[in-house]
Design an enzyme around this catalytic site. Structure first.
Site, PDB file in Angstrom:
ATOM      1  CB  ALA A 279      -0.921  -0.014   1.216  1.00 35.60           C
TER       2      ALA A 279
ATOM      3  CG  ASN B 142       2.190  -5.337   7.232  1.00 40.86           C
ATOM      4  OD1 ASN B 142       2.996  -6.148   7.663  1.00 40.86           O
ATOM      5  ND2 ASN B 142       0.900  -5.397   7.505  1.00 40.86           N
TER       6      ASN B 142
ATOM      7  CG  HIS C 174       0.633   5.095   4.083  1.00 40.59           C
ATOM      8  ND1 HIS C 174       0.499   4.770   5.408  1.00 40.59           N
ATOM      9  CD2 HIS C 174      -0.037   4.133   3.402  1.00 40.59           C
ATOM     10  CE1 HIS C 174      -0.208   3.653   5.524  1.00 40.59           C
ATOM     11  NE2 HIS C 174      -0.550   3.252   4.316  1.00 40.59           N
TER      12      HIS C 174
HETATM   13  N1  LIG Z   1       2.222  -4.187   3.096  1.00 44.74           N
HETATM   14  C1  LIG Z   1       0.995  -3.747   2.891  1.00 44.74           C
HETATM   15  O1  LIG Z   1       0.808  -2.772   2.173  1.00 44.74           O
HETATM   16  C2  LIG Z   1      -0.183  -4.400   3.517  1.00 44.74           C
HETATM   17  C3  LIG Z   1      -0.045  -5.584   4.198  1.00 44.74           C
HETATM   18  N2  LIG Z   1      -1.127  -6.213   4.732  1.00 44.74           N
HETATM   19  C4  LIG Z   1      -0.907  -7.504   5.414  1.00 44.74           C
HETATM   20  O2  LIG Z   1      -1.608  -8.509   4.719  1.00 44.74           O
HETATM   21  C5  LIG Z   1      -2.316  -9.331   5.628  1.00 44.74           C
HETATM   22  C6  LIG Z   1      -3.590  -9.806   4.973  1.00 44.74           C
HETATM   23  O3  LIG Z   1      -4.453  -8.719   4.769  1.00 44.74           O
HETATM   24  P1  LIG Z   1      -5.992  -8.945   4.410  1.00 44.74           P
HETATM   25  O4  LIG Z   1      -6.116  -9.797   3.212  1.00 44.74           O
HETATM   26  O5  LIG Z   1      -6.609  -7.588   4.396  1.00 44.74           O
HETATM   27  O6  LIG Z   1      -6.485  -9.748   5.697  1.00 44.74           O
HETATM   28  P2  LIG Z   1      -7.812 -10.612   5.865  1.00 44.74           P
HETATM   29  O7  LIG Z   1      -8.061 -10.693   7.333  1.00 44.74           O
HETATM   30  O8  LIG Z   1      -8.893 -10.132   4.990  1.00 44.74           O
HETATM   31  O9  LIG Z   1      -7.372 -12.059   5.344  1.00 44.74           O
HETATM   32  C7  LIG Z   1      -6.448 -12.873   6.016  1.00 44.74           C
HETATM   33  C8  LIG Z   1      -6.737 -14.313   5.612  1.00 44.74           C
HETATM   34  O10 LIG Z   1      -5.757 -15.157   6.194  1.00 44.74           O
HETATM   35  C9  LIG Z   1      -6.402 -16.331   6.667  1.00 44.74           C
HETATM   36  N3  LIG Z   1      -5.601 -17.002   7.692  1.00 44.74           N
HETATM   37  C10 LIG Z   1      -5.702 -16.931   9.046  1.00 44.74           C
HETATM   38  N4  LIG Z   1      -4.803 -17.753   9.622  1.00 44.74           N
HETATM   39  C11 LIG Z   1      -4.123 -18.346   8.611  1.00 44.74           C
HETATM   40  C12 LIG Z   1      -3.066 -19.295   8.570  1.00 44.74           C
HETATM   41  N5  LIG Z   1      -2.540 -19.782   9.691  1.00 44.74           N
HETATM   42  N6  LIG Z   1      -2.590 -19.698   7.355  1.00 44.74           N
HETATM   43  C13 LIG Z   1      -3.109 -19.189   6.219  1.00 44.74           C
HETATM   44  N7  LIG Z   1      -4.136 -18.279   6.216  1.00 44.74           N
HETATM   45  C14 LIG Z   1      -4.614 -17.873   7.387  1.00 44.74           C
HETATM   46  C15 LIG Z   1      -7.746 -15.830   7.168  1.00 44.74           C
HETATM   47  O11 LIG Z   1      -8.666 -16.917   7.247  1.00 44.74           O
HETATM   48  C16 LIG Z   1      -8.101 -14.820   6.101  1.00 44.74           C
HETATM   49  O12 LIG Z   1      -8.757 -15.446   5.015  1.00 44.74           O
HETATM   50  C17 LIG Z   1      -2.558  -8.425   6.848  1.00 44.74           C
HETATM   51  O13 LIG Z   1      -2.574  -9.184   8.031  1.00 44.74           O
HETATM   52  C18 LIG Z   1      -1.396  -7.489   6.847  1.00 44.74           C
HETATM   53  O14 LIG Z   1      -0.386  -8.017   7.691  1.00 44.74           O
HETATM   54  C19 LIG Z   1      -2.369  -5.689   4.595  1.00 44.74           C
HETATM   55  C20 LIG Z   1      -2.559  -4.518   3.938  1.00 44.74           C
HETATM   56  C21 LIG Z   1      -1.480  -3.766   3.346  1.00 44.74           C
HETATM   57  O1  LIG Z   2       0.179  -0.618   5.827  1.00 43.66           O
HETATM   58  C1  LIG Z   2      -0.719  -1.473   5.808  1.00 43.66           C
HETATM   59  O2  LIG Z   2      -0.574  -2.604   6.272  1.00 43.66           O
HETATM   60  C2  LIG Z   2      -2.023  -1.165   5.188  1.00 43.66           C
HETATM   61  C3  LIG Z   2      -2.208   0.242   4.823  1.00 43.66           C
HETATM   62  O3  LIG Z   2      -1.680   1.118   5.435  1.00 43.66           O
HETATM   63  C4  LIG Z   2      -3.082   0.624   3.735  1.00 43.66           C
HETATM   64  O4  LIG Z   2      -3.774  -0.230   3.169  1.00 43.66           O
HETATM   65  O5  LIG Z   2      -3.070   1.811   3.401  1.00 43.66           O
END
Ligand SMILES: NC(=O)C1=CN([C@@H]2O[C@H](COP(=O)(O)OP(=O)(O)OC[C@H]3O[C@@H](n4cnc5c(N)ncnc54)[C@H](O)[C@@H]3O)[C@@H](O)[C@H]2O)C=CC1
Ligand SMILES: O=C([O-])CC(=O)C(=O)O
Length: 283
Positions: free
Chosen positions: A136, A204, A234
């Site tokens: 992001a 993140n 951000h």
């Molecule tokens: N670097 C970036 O820009 C961003 C990073 N993220 C990271 O990505 C991750 C995922 O984000 P979303 O998809 O929005 O979350 P979400 O909560 O919508 O999806 C997470 C999925 O992981 C599954 N899960 C739970 N435990 C698990 C396991 N042990 N093994 C495999 N899957 C498992 C859940 O059932 C769910 O389907 C966040 O936790 C965050 O750390 C999120 C947004 C931005």
């Molecule tokens: O940093 C993250 O993990 C998610 C975030 O800020 C965004 O979606 O803007």
């Protein structure tokens, strides 16, 4: 990269097709899965694992070719590339088997990499690779380039609508009520490392900025719950001997998980395409 599938193209030449697996089939994982099902040149979605396997199957009902739904421990051996988009706490359970088997791990879990720096040694030892997608944020290419010279300072200010922060670890643990906020509330001011520990699913991007530049300890971070914002915003300011720059991104929150901006899944798709593309743009 070990174990790629071979397919014959129309011209008869052998073309490598990367077998892709997704760990975490939530907000990000589903969009990436859909893109793979729609077709990304040179790769095919083979298997998916998630926290709830039945739900993962249901989420693939509209797919042309639904992938296998497998237990987390089975994923790595079936594929060449693992897209990790699970919660931070699940990162090592996905990353270790993938990298121990020499696979490529595409992830957006910058916070989990900061928490588990030994994971890069696992990749090095077994010939695997971790691709931390930009997610992001923006400007990581310029920050990496500047880091080849001398960076004097990196500062990031994150402002999110309160609804994007209600599920943040720090907010829950400290019973902070963000409902009815009428003016911006500063939730954190410190290093990117400390911020990523306190808000692992929300900044993140700050962890990634730290990894790209001067390190997470020297990267300054502020986090605000801001009722005047409708987007996850951000701003980064970098001062270096090669360039100074200030960049801002305003991410449209996803409906499913407002803390996650829509662009995150698209960044993962772009990172996947880079693995196979004959032309790769950006460092
Ligand atoms: N670097 C970036 O820009 C961003 C990073 N993220 C990271 O990505 C991750 C995922 O984000 P979303 O998809 O929005 O979350 P979400 O909560 O919508 O999806 C997470 C999925 O992981 C599954 N899960 C739970 N435990 C698990 C396991 N042990 N093994 C495999 N899957 C498992 C859940 O059932 C769910 O389907 C966040 O936790 C965050 O750390 C999120 C947004 C931005
Ligand atoms: O940093 C993250 O993990 C998610 C975030 O800020 C965004 O979606 O803007």
């Amino acid at each position: 990269m070990k174990n790629q599938m071979n397919n014959s193209s129309e011209s008869g030449e052998q073309k490598k097709v990367l077998r892709v697996g997704i760990a975490g089939f939530g907000t990000i994982g589903k969009v990436v899965g859909q893109a793979l099902d729609d077709g990304i040149d040179g790769m095919t979605l083979i298997a998916v694992t998630s926290g709830n396997l039945d739900k993962a199957s249901q989420n693939m009902q509209g797919f042309r070719q639904p992938a296998k739904v497998v237990e987390a421990g089975e994923l790595a051996e079936l594929v060449d590339v693992i897209v990790e988009c699970a919660p931070t706490r699940a990162f090592m359970d996905v990353a270790v088997p993938a990298l121990t088997q020499g696979k490529v791990l595409v992830t957006v879990s910058g916070a989990a990499i900061l928490e588990n720096p030994q994971i890069t040694d696992v990749a090095r030892k077994h010939g695997g690779q971790i691709v931390l997608a930009t997610g992001a944020l923006l400007g990581l290419d310029a920050v990496r380039a500047a880091a080849e010279g001398t960076i004097y300072s990196v500062k990031m200010v994150t402002r999110k609508p309160p609804t994007s922060l209600t599920k943040a670890k720090y907010v829950l643990e400290n019973n902070i009520d963000l409902t009815g906020l009428t003016e911006p509330l500063q939730l954190f001011n410190g290093s990117a490392r400390e911020g990523a520990e306190k808000f692992p699913s929300n900044v993140n991007v700050a962890a990634s900025l730290g990894l790209a530049g001067v390190g997470a300890d020297l990267t300054q971070l502020e986090i605000w719950a801001d009722p005047t914002k409708t987007r996850n915003t951000h701003n980064i300011k970098v001062d270096a001997d090669s360039a100074s720059f200030e960049l801002t991104i305003e991410n449209v929150p996803t409906i499913e998980n407002p803390g996650t901006g829509r662009i995150t899944a698209l960044s993962v798709i772009a990172a996947l395409k880079s693995l196979c593309a004959p032309l790769r743009v950006g460092s």
